[in-house]
Design a protein around this motif. Sequence first.
Motif, PDB file in Angstrom:
ATOM      1  N   VAL A   1       0.867  -1.171   0.000  1.00  0.00           N
ATOM      2  CA  VAL A   1       0.000   0.000   0.000  1.00  0.00           C
ATOM      3  C   VAL A   1       0.907   1.225   0.000  1.00  0.00           C
ATOM      4  N   HIS A   2       0.309   2.409   0.034  1.00  0.00           N
ATOM      5  CA  HIS A   2       1.103   3.635  -0.058  1.00  0.00           C
ATOM      6  C   HIS A   2       0.610   4.674   0.941  1.00  0.00           C
ATOM      7  N   ASP A   3       1.553   5.342   1.563  1.00  0.00           N
ATOM      8  CA  ASP A   3       1.218   6.368   2.545  1.00  0.00           C
ATOM      9  C   ASP A   3       0.389   7.468   1.871  1.00  0.00           C
ATOM     10  N   ARG A   4      -0.798   7.727   2.415  1.00  0.00           N
ATOM     11  CA  ARG A   4      -1.704   8.686   1.782  1.00  0.00           C
ATOM     12  C   ARG A   4      -1.080  10.073   1.662  1.00  0.00           C
ATOM     13  N   ASN A   5      -0.321  10.476   2.672  1.00  0.00           N
ATOM     14  CA  ASN A   5       0.234  11.823   2.676  1.00  0.00           C
ATOM     15  C   ASN A   5       1.402  11.986   1.711  1.00  0.00           C
ATOM     16  N   ASN A   6       2.231  10.930   1.612  1.00  0.00           N
ATOM     17  CA  ASN A   6       3.500  11.087   0.901  1.00  0.00           C
ATOM     18  C   ASN A   6       3.726  10.115  -0.254  1.00  0.00           C
ATOM     19  N   GLY A   7       2.915   9.091  -0.340  1.00  0.00           N
ATOM     20  CA  GLY A   7       3.062   8.147  -1.440  1.00  0.00           C
ATOM     21  C   GLY A   7       4.109   7.073  -1.243  1.00  0.00           C
ATOM     22  N   TRP A   8       4.741   6.996  -0.055  1.00  0.00           N
ATOM     23  CA  TRP A   8       5.780   5.985   0.181  1.00  0.00           C
ATOM     24  C   TRP A   8       5.185   4.587   0.111  1.00  0.00           C
ATOM     25  N   LYS A   9       5.893   3.677  -0.551  1.00  0.00           N
ATOM     26  CA  LYS A   9       5.429   2.293  -0.637  1.00  0.00           C
ATOM     27  C   LYS A   9       5.632   1.610   0.710  1.00  0.00           C
ATOM     28  N   LEU A  10       4.594   0.899   1.178  1.00  0.00           N
ATOM     29  CA  LEU A  10       4.603   0.273   2.506  1.00  0.00           C
ATOM     30  C   LEU A  10       4.217  -1.192   2.409  1.00  0.00           C
ATOM     31  N   LEU A  11       4.716  -1.983   3.354  1.00  0.00           N
ATOM     32  CA  LEU A  11       4.205  -3.332   3.528  1.00  0.00           C
ATOM     33  C   LEU A  11       2.865  -3.227   4.236  1.00  0.00           C
ATOM     34  N   ALA A  12       1.823  -3.783   3.646  1.00  0.00           N
ATOM     35  CA  ALA A  12       0.468  -3.610   4.170  1.00  0.00           C
ATOM     36  C   ALA A  12       0.342  -4.084   5.608  1.00  0.00           C
ATOM     37  N   GLU A  13       0.986  -5.198   5.950  1.00  0.00           N
ATOM     38  CA  GLU A  13       0.805  -5.768   7.281  1.00  0.00           C
ATOM     39  C   GLU A  13       1.433  -4.923   8.384  1.00  0.00           C
ATOM     40  N   ASN A  14       2.318  -3.993   8.021  1.00  0.00           N
ATOM     41  CA  ASN A  14       2.952  -3.141   9.027  1.00  0.00           C
ATOM     42  C   ASN A  14       2.418  -1.718   9.011  1.00  0.00           C
ATOM     43  N   SER A  15       1.317  -1.481   8.311  1.00  0.00           N
ATOM     44  CA  SER A  15       0.796  -0.128   8.147  1.00  0.00           C
ATOM     45  C   SER A  15      -0.472   0.082   8.981  1.00  0.00           C
ATOM     46  N   PHE A  16      -0.910   1.351   9.033  1.00  0.00           N
ATOM     47  CA  PHE A  16      -2.111   1.727   9.774  1.00  0.00           C
ATOM     48  C   PHE A  16      -3.136   2.307   8.798  1.00  0.00           C
ATOM     49  N   TYR A  17      -4.426   2.066   9.094  1.00  0.00           N
ATOM     50  CA  TYR A  17      -5.473   2.384   8.123  1.00  0.00           C
ATOM     51  C   TYR A  17      -6.604   3.189   8.744  1.00  0.00           C
ATOM     52  N   VAL A  18      -7.176   4.041   7.899  1.00  0.00           N
ATOM     53  CA  VAL A  18      -8.370   4.786   8.273  1.00  0.00           C
ATOM     54  C   VAL A  18      -9.408   4.537   7.182  1.00  0.00           C
ATOM     55  N   GLN A  19     -10.567   4.010   7.575  1.00  0.00           N
ATOM     56  CA  GLN A  19     -11.634   3.740   6.621  1.00  0.00           C
ATOM     57  C   GLN A  19     -12.754   4.746   6.823  1.00  0.00           C
ATOM     58  N   ASN A  20     -13.047   5.475   5.762  1.00  0.00           N
ATOM     59  CA  ASN A  20     -14.104   6.477   5.798  1.00  0.00           C
ATOM     60  C   ASN A  20     -15.048   6.192   4.633  1.00  0.00           C
TER      61      ASN A  20
ATOM     62  N   ASP B   1       0.188   9.561  12.269  1.00  0.00           N
ATOM     63  CA  ASP B   1      -0.382  10.169  11.062  1.00  0.00           C
ATOM     64  C   ASP B   1      -1.788   9.640  10.811  1.00  0.00           C
ATOM     65  N   ALA B   2      -1.975   8.349  11.041  1.00  0.00           N
ATOM     66  CA  ALA B   2      -3.300   7.755  10.858  1.00  0.00           C
ATOM     67  C   ALA B   2      -4.294   8.343  11.852  1.00  0.00           C
ATOM     68  N   GLN B   3      -3.865   8.510  13.107  1.00  0.00           N
ATOM     69  CA  GLN B   3      -4.750   9.069  14.134  1.00  0.00           C
ATOM     70  C   GLN B   3      -5.112  10.516  13.824  1.00  0.00           C
ATOM     71  N   ASP B   4      -4.134  11.289  13.342  1.00  0.00           N
ATOM     72  CA  ASP B   4      -4.400  12.687  12.984  1.00  0.00           C
ATOM     73  C   ASP B   4      -5.439  12.762  11.868  1.00  0.00           C
ATOM     74  N   PHE B   5      -5.321  11.882  10.895  1.00  0.00           N
ATOM     75  CA  PHE B   5      -6.266  11.868   9.778  1.00  0.00           C
ATOM     76  C   PHE B   5      -7.633  11.381  10.225  1.00  0.00           C
ATOM     77  N   ALA B   6      -7.650  10.375  11.100  1.00  0.00           N
ATOM     78  CA  ALA B   6      -8.912   9.789  11.575  1.00  0.00           C
ATOM     79  C   ALA B   6      -9.715  10.800  12.379  1.00  0.00           C
ATOM     80  N   GLN B   7      -9.051  11.647  13.148  1.00  0.00           N
ATOM     81  CA  GLN B   7      -9.753  12.630  13.989  1.00  0.00           C
ATOM     82  C   GLN B   7     -10.572  13.596  13.144  1.00  0.00           C
ATOM     83  N   LYS B   8     -10.092  13.883  11.944  1.00  0.00           N
ATOM     84  CA  LYS B   8     -10.823  14.807  11.065  1.00  0.00           C
ATOM     85  C   LYS B   8     -12.152  14.213  10.597  1.00  0.00           C
ATOM     86  N   SER B   9     -12.192  12.871  10.499  1.00  0.00           N
ATOM     87  CA  SER B   9     -13.392  12.214  10.002  1.00  0.00           C
ATOM     88  C   SER B   9     -14.213  11.551  11.089  1.00  0.00           C
ATOM     89  N   GLY B  10     -13.683  11.510  12.314  1.00  0.00           N
ATOM     90  CA  GLY B  10     -14.401  10.885  13.412  1.00  0.00           C
ATOM     91  C   GLY B  10     -14.483   9.382  13.306  1.00  0.00           C
TER      92      GLY B  10
END
Length: 395
Positions: free
Chosen positions: A338-357, A369-378
């Motif tokens: 997967v890729h970091d939403r803010n910066n586009g860095w390629k990540l291993l999915a199993e070691n990443s954090f997700y926000v579903q909106n 970074d995931a928590q900061d983004f999640a707070q905006k969407s609740g």
Amino acid sequence: MTNKMLANQIDIGMMGDFPLTINVTTFQQKGNGVKSIYIASLAYSPNGAGNAVMVPKNSSINSLTQLKGKQVSVPFGSAAHGMLLRAFRNVGINPDKDVTLISQSPEVGGSSLKTGQIDAHANFVPFGELFPFRGFARKIFDGAETGIPTFHGVLVRSDFAKENPEVVVAYLKALLEANKMFREQPEAMATNIEKWCGVEREVMYMFFGPSGLQQINPTIRQVNFDALKNSVVTLKQLGRLDASVNPEDVTKWADDSYLRQAMKEIGLNYDEVANAKDFVISGEDAQTKEPIKDPKMAAQLWLKGNDKVMNFASIKNMMTMLQKLKAEGKQNQGVVFVHDRNNGWKLLAENSFYVQNGNEISAFLTQKDAQDFAQKSGVKVVDFQGLQQFYAQTQ
């Protein structure tokens, strides 16, 4: 490598920006009139991706600030060392007082992570992805977060280049051909490299495939000089470089005439190559056939036994494919990127954090970074296991 180049046992060498700096300046002091010339670049990152700080897989540590009072290892004098010092200072940690720093090679650092003998280990390409991929480490900081460029370059002894310019040009033509092959066949080339050097193909693909952590560009540009200037400043601070070395002199270390000649002989335009667009994920979604418009939101799946990577326009589409494969009894699915939403860095999915909106799923390198983004969407932050469980329940 530098010692063997000085001893006239190696004519051409390839190394990262920090060792390259030491190589060139060592020749200036001990070369007896022979210089080491920077003639071409390999891969680079404009912001420092490739260097990383890792903790043991099951560690409770998720950020640099939690390393205060801990023991951290890093290969001293390397680009990773410079990255680590800068990263610590950026979060208010004094590397001389607040942590215990020890020097360990990649091999020793990896063993120490496995056995829990250290709290964290910092390293350079490819270990920041290799150790997490092998399952005994987890990345908590990517060098890209420092914003300082890094690269690997090609050096040649000046006497060899003067006496054998056709050999230097021939080498660079081979390098250019290899670059072309990697861009056209990233999976095949990554697979070959695994056979040649033992680094798993998935890790090589993470670095040099589309939307990889580092971009392949052989030209010598300002981003390379910026990296070398940082190397000079940091190595002087570490006492590994003579105080008289001027960061502004790094432009004098380079000679791109051999590369220009190589490009001319195979019909390439130097300026066009220098300004080429980044190699990013494109094409259509393997699940829905829709066009992939935003590489940062894309996901990839490389199934074991498959020659090609499957691309998806979204993490949602990729998760749908995973559930389909699971229903077909294909439990051993391979590697998910997967890729970091803010910066586009390629990540291993199993070691990443997700926000579903809603239907949109965003991936992040760090939990913060995931928590900061999640707070905006609740909404809540989940790990990959939590994401899989959600999709398993909805099928």
